[in-house]
Design an enzyme around this catalytic site. Structure first.
Site, PDB file in Angstrom:
ATOM      1  N   SER A 134      44.513  38.341  51.317  1.00 43.75           N
ATOM      2  CA  SER A 134      43.793  39.554  50.977  1.00 43.75           C
ATOM      3  C   SER A 134      44.289  40.026  49.614  1.00 43.75           C
ATOM      4  CB  SER A 134      44.006  40.606  52.067  1.00 43.75           C
ATOM      5  OG  SER A 134      43.357  41.813  51.756  1.00 43.75           O
ATOM      6  N   TYR A 148      34.883  43.471  44.656  1.00 42.32           N
ATOM      7  CA  TYR A 148      36.081  42.722  45.073  1.00 42.32           C
ATOM      8  C   TYR A 148      36.879  43.564  46.069  1.00 42.32           C
ATOM      9  CZ  TYR A 148      40.603  40.332  44.809  1.00 42.32           C
ATOM     10  OH  TYR A 148      41.770  39.687  45.118  1.00 42.32           O
ATOM     11  N   LYS A 152      37.661  42.599  50.115  1.00 39.42           N
ATOM     12  CA  LYS A 152      39.006  42.490  50.672  1.00 39.42           C
ATOM     13  C   LYS A 152      39.237  43.536  51.774  1.00 39.42           C
ATOM     14  CE  LYS A 152      40.453  38.957  48.314  1.00 39.42           C
ATOM     15  NZ  LYS A 152      40.731  37.664  48.998  1.00 39.42           N
TER      16      LYS A 152
END
Length: 270
Positions: A134, A148, A152
């Site tokens: 992660s 992004y 995650k």
């Protein structure tokens, strides 16, 4: 018996460094990449200990086929490391539909497909360790990488749930959460079409960039070796010196806001 590790995104960055370290430690490694020519030197050096496999993790069918090949070749899969991923740069408003979907196809769905593919094997073995790469940006955000961040955050929610479901089968699960490292994830060509209104915040971020806050990929090797060899691995592991202070700052602010609005929240219960 040597452990077998399946790692995605092994052509460069964390994946390459870790795959090489696992091989040096005597592990059997199935290493996936979009271009397996990048793994030719490791194949030449380590021979049958490494199985390079071409894989685009966005394909569920191909992910399952790769896992089947690994099991047939090595006989088992002890550890899965979902490392493949990239960062789309741009403000939330700037992301196109195609860019947004592609970010999730790789970072979230790519992780999901390989995880689903190995679970029957690990359940049958009554053992296994799934490691999801992660990011600190999976629990605390920064501007201009919103998609992004979101991908995650999704990996974090998926994995925390997964851990509670598969512990009964003897399967361990870990979220590895690096802070910034010197890799090409931050200097890639995945950039949304710019909107002038966001030039100011982009400039501020660029001017505030501190290279001292970025770790060295090679320094993560002892930590990842310790993790894969741990009898009771943690659900979460930060990598780097910046991640924990950043997390404490962000969650301190969140807790303060929740407390400030606690009366409103309780009243809303009815």
């Amino acid at each position: 018996m040597s452990k077998t590790i399946l790692i995605s995104g092994a052509s460069k960055g964390f994946g390459r460094a870790w795959a090489e370290a696992f091989l040096a430690k005597g592990y059997q490694v199935a290493a996936t990449a979009r271009n397996i020519d990048t793994l030719a030197d490791l194949k030449a050096q380590y021979g049958d200990a490494i199985l390079p496999l071409k894989l685009d993790v966005t394909s569920r069918e191909d992910s399952f086929a790769v896992v089947e090949k690994v099991q047939k070749h090595f006989g088992n899969i002890d550890i899965l490391i979902n490392n493949a991923g990239y960062a789309l740069h741009g403000a939330v408003e700037e992301a196109s539909e195609q860019e947004a979907r592609a970010q999730f196809e790789t970072n979230f769905f790519g992780t999901l497909w390989l995880t689903q593919a190995v679970l029957p094997i690990m359940r049958n073995q009554k053992s296994g360790h799934i490691i999801q790469v992660s990011s600190i940006l999976g629990i605390a955000t920064l501007p201009i990488v919103g998609l992004y961040n979101a991908s995650k955050f999704a990996v974090e929610g998926l994995t925390e749930t997964l851990a509670s479901e598969v512990k009964q089968f003897g399967i361990n699960v870990t979220l590895v959460e690096p802070n910034g490292y010197i890799t090409d994830i931050w200097g890639n060509d995945f950039k949304s079409k710019s909107i002038d209104a966001y030039d100011g915040i982009k400039k501020a971020i660029a001017e505030a960039d501190n290279s001292d806050s970025f770790g060295k990929v090679s320094a993560t090797v002892p930590a990842i070796i310790k993790l894969v060899e741990a009898e009771n691995p943690p659900l979460r592991l930060f990598l780097g010196k910046v991640a924990l202070p950043f997390a404490k700052q962000v969650y301190g602010q969140k807790l303060a806001t929740w407390e400030e609005w606690a009366d409103v929240s309780v009243a809303a219960h009815g």
